[in-house]
Design a protein around this motif. Structure first.
Motif, PDB file in Angstrom:
ATOM      1  N   ASN A 144       0.973  -1.222   0.355  1.00  0.00           N
ATOM      2  CA  ASN A 144       0.430  -0.456   0.231  1.00  0.00           C
ATOM      3  C   ASN A 144       0.451   1.406   0.447  1.00  0.00           C
ATOM      4  O   ASN A 144       0.322   2.324  -0.547  1.00  0.00           O
ATOM      5  CB  ASN A 144      -1.030   0.208   1.396  1.00  0.00           C
ATOM      6  N   GLU A 145       1.932   1.318   0.710  1.00  0.00           N
ATOM      7  CA  GLU A 145       2.824   2.328   0.441  1.00  0.00           C
ATOM      8  C   GLU A 145       3.680   2.329  -1.022  1.00  0.00           C
ATOM      9  O   GLU A 145       4.175   3.496  -0.930  1.00  0.00           O
ATOM     10  CB  GLU A 145       4.072   1.853   1.651  1.00  0.00           C
ATOM     11  N   ALA A 190       2.425   1.652  -3.461  1.00  0.00           N
ATOM     12  CA  ALA A 190       1.210   2.063  -4.434  1.00  0.00           C
ATOM     13  C   ALA A 190       0.666   3.509  -4.412  1.00  0.00           C
ATOM     14  O   ALA A 190       0.874   4.359  -5.033  1.00  0.00           O
ATOM     15  CB  ALA A 190      -0.378   1.806  -4.598  1.00  0.00           C
ATOM     16  N   ARG A 191       1.031   4.066  -2.651  1.00  0.00           N
ATOM     17  CA  ARG A 191       0.637   5.399  -2.130  1.00  0.00           C
ATOM     18  C   ARG A 191       1.759   6.637  -2.861  1.00  0.00           C
ATOM     19  O   ARG A 191       1.632   7.331  -3.380  1.00  0.00           O
ATOM     20  CB  ARG A 191       1.221   5.964  -1.080  1.00  0.00           C
ATOM     21  N   GLN A 192       3.467   5.731  -2.703  1.00  0.00           N
ATOM     22  CA  GLN A 192       4.308   6.488  -3.615  1.00  0.00           C
ATOM     23  C   GLN A 192       4.160   6.926  -4.731  1.00  0.00           C
ATOM     24  O   GLN A 192       3.950   8.208  -6.025  1.00  0.00           O
ATOM     25  CB  GLN A 192       5.493   5.854  -2.582  1.00  0.00           C
ATOM     26  N   ALA A 202       1.169   6.914  -6.943  1.00  0.00           N
ATOM     27  CA  ALA A 202       1.010   7.531  -7.643  1.00  0.00           C
ATOM     28  C   ALA A 202       1.160   9.651  -7.814  1.00  0.00           C
ATOM     29  O   ALA A 202       1.120  10.342  -8.063  1.00  0.00           O
ATOM     30  CB  ALA A 202      -1.036   7.589  -6.253  1.00  0.00           C
ATOM     31  N   GLU A 203       1.623   9.451  -5.871  1.00  0.00           N
ATOM     32  CA  GLU A 203       2.084  10.904  -5.400  1.00  0.00           C
ATOM     33  C   GLU A 203       3.337  11.279  -6.061  1.00  0.00           C
ATOM     34  O   GLU A 203       3.147  12.446  -6.862  1.00  0.00           O
ATOM     35  CB  GLU A 203       2.736  10.636  -4.314  1.00  0.00           C
ATOM     36  N   GLN A 221       0.090   8.427 -15.335  1.00  0.00           N
ATOM     37  CA  GLN A 221      -0.066   7.594 -14.050  1.00  0.00           C
ATOM     38  C   GLN A 221       0.813   6.445 -14.043  1.00  0.00           C
ATOM     39  O   GLN A 221       0.798   5.866 -15.712  1.00  0.00           O
ATOM     40  CB  GLN A 221      -1.612   7.359 -14.290  1.00  0.00           C
ATOM     41  N   GLN A 270      -0.711  -0.086 -14.534  1.00  0.00           N
ATOM     42  CA  GLN A 270      -1.318  -0.916 -13.501  1.00  0.00           C
ATOM     43  C   GLN A 270      -1.081  -2.258 -14.189  1.00  0.00           C
ATOM     44  O   GLN A 270      -1.214  -2.662 -15.327  1.00  0.00           O
ATOM     45  CB  GLN A 270      -2.832  -0.464 -13.279  1.00  0.00           C
ATOM     46  N   THR A 327       7.289  -5.065  -3.956  1.00  0.00           N
ATOM     47  CA  THR A 327       6.981  -4.925  -3.210  1.00  0.00           C
ATOM     48  C   THR A 327       8.140  -6.417  -1.879  1.00  0.00           C
ATOM     49  O   THR A 327       7.806  -5.966  -1.496  1.00  0.00           O
ATOM     50  CB  THR A 327       5.528  -5.466  -2.780  1.00  0.00           C
TER      51      THR A 327
END
Length: 717
Positions: free
Chosen positions: A240-241, A243-245, A247-248, A258, A261, A270
């Motif tokens: 999740n971290e 994926a967050r980074q 996107a950021e 983008q 995916q 991961t």
């Protein structure tokens, strides 16, 4: 009294295989929990948290006891008639059995009598002492290690000084260097892989605050690893971290950007990092002249990078890297990754430029040197067969749709469909077969529908994949899959159990989907026959091809039945529709809808039951003939049924022939009353043979009319 506390178990190892890490972590924690629950040390309410990072597998379980409760045991000994003699005294057999259980004759009065089937038996009641946490965890740990889905086992020597008596080497997925087992803040004295449990673990190789990390208790594990060890131990938390980074970072590049995916890539990355740090990199824009599929694949497969797409889905010259370190100045890391990717992209550009120097058509001859299967010849021979099948299907569909170019374009696409297998790009990246063929076909100036078919003939490649985008692609995809199915069935190379090396199940489902979803007016058995004819007579030395039409047809219906049930159709409905072996699979959805509508009618149960009864009668009457003489109809009920059939069956047949299957069955529902009256008032097996045969003939005509849409007797309960 047992004390409950949270439990933490960790195996610290060398870098685990990234593609297997998620499953390894889930399996290690899951089996550990199941074993502790089975022994009574934990219960269904205990909450499990699995951890998995590149260098550790761990599990945290709440509410684990120090000792399991005692368990009452009841063990069957033997029948009373064997255990006691006529005077009620224990026999030698009973005394021997009790001695094996640590008891003697004094236990006989306390034995429980109970019925066991039809005989009375004696049961020995005892209490089993509950396992201590150390005993139970030792067993659970051994079981969880033994049941790990390890892709490949390594054998290694134990480190000097830590070997246990009798140990010289260990087999595990990777060498293990540490074991933690904490119940609350207490170390549980267990051993595994030549290691004794403690409370010390290790953090990030370069960024941990100190080494080793001494864990305070089971609950501090994740916090201490994060704060002191610079490690996010949880697989999902780390994913999740990332994926967050991602996107950021994409947002920082520009509006609409983008990252690509790809769940498999995200899982693999991961499993490669402990402390993710996403960085933005770039390459020279001129590489974008190469098809983006090539660039994306080389960045993903070789470097584990995330290519960046623009708002329209086109590849940009920027990409994202997930680093395992967080330096204050990341320029060296960024520059290093940019230097690494450049030769890869240059190779892709070189392959693309070189491949375009030769046309696809000029490469077809080289397929004659590529072995397809030792019993089915070369890829060149296979291409010739696919061309013949495509021509036959294209002629049939082209005539049905007045598309005069369909057959010649399909033959051309079939000839070129495998040509990219001998290009440099596909040689380097086999995943691009078909995709590169389309690019090269367009470069050669071929029609778009031919180029699209070169790529699309592999579709659908998996469940839920798109179908070929045009008629030419549909024809070539059908031809390619039918050639594979007929060839493999013809040499007896059938799927068994979980093994299906030539993806024959997937090919069959692909054919089924194309026939149904594109409403193709093709008969299944004719399609099989066309494919079989394409193989021709075997030449001297060739392996003879068996005619496996019946087996292949059954294979198709089995795949179709499974697919329909997965889509929500009941087993009864599917059996009813497929029992008559409908040849035009495009009609199956309408047939299924008709059966569902019929089943809702009040007449349906009686007619289904009557159909079943008629079928049973006819099975026992091989002399029956579908012929009726009105002069031999004596009973009022048989005359009424015949008259009703004369009126109703032609109308139902006309509706069936027009493709209105629902209306056809609903029309036939009007026969319920005369059918019921017939069975109530007519003796079918009359003594006079002419009357009996006439009545059997009437039933045969009725049975044939009622079962054109579906075998209605399958709906009878």
């Amino acid at each position: 009294m047992t004390l409950k506390n949270n439990l933490l178990v960790e195996l610290f190892v060398e870098e685990l295989p990234p593609k297997a890490l998620r499953k390894l972590g889930e399996a290690f924690a899951g089996v550990l929990r199941d074993q502790l629950v089975a022994q009574g040390l934990a219960d269904a309410g205990s909450v499990l948290t699995a951890y998995a990072s590149p260098r550790r597998l761990a599990a945290h379980l709440t509410q684990v006891g120090t000792q399991a409760p005692d368990r009452a045991l009841s063990q069957k000994l033997m029948p009373v008639s064997v255990a006691l003699d006529a005077s009620g005294q224990p026999t030698p057999a009973l005394l021997k059995k009790l001695a094996a259980l640590g008891a003697d004759a004094s236990a006989v009065p306390g034995l429980r009598r109970a019925m066991d089937g039809k005989a009375e038996a004696l049961f020995f009641e005892s209490t089993a002492k509950g396992a201590t946490l150390a005993e139970g965890l030792q067993k659970a740990l051994a079981e969880s290690i033994a049941k790990l889905p390890i892709p490949k086992v390594m054998s290694y020597q134990l480190e000097s000084g830590c070997a246990l008596p009798g140990w010289s080497s260990v087999s595990f997925v990777r060498p293990a260097h540490g074991l933690v087992a904490l119940h609350g803040d207490t170390v549980v004295p267990v051993e595994a892989l030549g290691l004794k449990a403690g409370r010390e673990t290790h953090g990030h190789r370069f960024e941990a605050l100190h080494d080793p990390i001494v864990l305070r208790d089971a609950n501090s594990y994740a916090v201490q690893l994060d704060e002191e060890g610079a490690v996010i131990p949880g697989f999902e938390a780390r994913r999740n971290e990332i994926a967050r980074q991602l996107a950021e970072a994409a947002l920082s590049v520009g509006a609409g950007a983008q990252p690509i995916q790809d769940d498999a890539l995200l899982d693999e990355v991961t499993a490669l990092v402990e402390r993710p740090n996403v960085l933005v990199c770039q390459f020279e824009p001129q590489f974008l002249d190469v098809p983006q599929e090539c660039l994306i694949l080389t960045m993903k497969a070789n470097q584990k990078y995330f290519p960046l797409l623009d708002a329209a889905g086109r590849l940009t010259h920027k990409f994202l890297v997930v680093s395992n370190i967080r330096p204050e100045d990341a320029s060296a890391v960024i520059g290093g990754n940019e230097r690494v990717v450049r030769p890869r992209l240059a190779d892709a550009k070189f392959f693309f430029d070189q491949d375009r120097k030769k046309s696809l058509a000029s490469r077809v001859e080289a397929l004659g040197k590529v072995v397809y299967h030792n019993k089915l010849g070369t890829q060149g021979e296979r291409v010739e067969r696919v061309m013949r099948i495509a021509h036959a299907i294209g002629e049939q569909l082209g005539a049905a749709t007045a598309n005069l170019t369909l057959a010649p374009h399909a033959v051309q696409a079939a000839q070129l469909a495998k040509a990219d297998l001998v290009t440099d790009m596909v040689g380097e990246f086999p995943e691009l077969q078909g995709i590169m063929g389309r690019y090269y076909a367009l470069h050669d100036g071929l029609p778009h529908d031919v180029a699209d078919a070169v790529e699309d003939h592999y579709k659908p490649r998996f469940a839920g994949d798109a179908l070929p985008r045009g008629p030419v692609g549909i024809v070539v995809a059908l031809a390619d899959k039918m050639e594979t199915l007929v060839g493999m069935f013809g040499i007896g190379n059938l799927p068994t159990g979980d093994r299906d090396p030539f993806a024959l199940r997937r090919h069959a489902l692909g054919v089924i989907r194309m026939l149904i979803e594109r409403h193709l007016p093709l008969d299944l058995r004719a399609l099989i026959a066309q494919a079989h004819a394409a193989f021709g007579a075997p030449r001297a030395g060739d392996h003879p091809l068996s005619d496996a039409t019946d087996a292949l047809e059954a294979f198709f219906y089995d795949r179709l039945a499974g697919s329909l049930r997965e889509q929500g159709a009941s087993a009864q409905e599917v059996d009813a529709v497929l029992a008559p072996l409908p040849q035009r699979l495009a009609d199956v959805p309408k047939l299924l809808a008709a059966v569902r509508a019929f089943a809702e009618l009040p007449e349906a149960p009686a007619l289904a039951a009557a159909n079943k009864r008629i079928g049973n009668i006819l099975k026992k009457s091989p002399e029956a003939d579908a012929h009726v003489s009105a002069l031999l109809l004596h009973e009022p009920a048989e005359k009424a049924l015949h008259a009703a059939m004369q009126e109703i069956v032609p109308l139902a047949d006309a509706q069936f022939d027009a493709g209105d299957y629902t209306a056809s069955l609903q029309t036939l529902a009007a026969l319920r009353e005369p059918v019921d009256a017939f069975f109530d008032g007519v003796m079918v097996n009359a003594e006079q043979s002419d009357l009996r045969l006439n009545r059997l003939g009437l039933l045969m005509l009725l049975h044939r009319a009622m079962n054109r849409v579906a075998q209605l007797e399958r709906l009878a309960t």
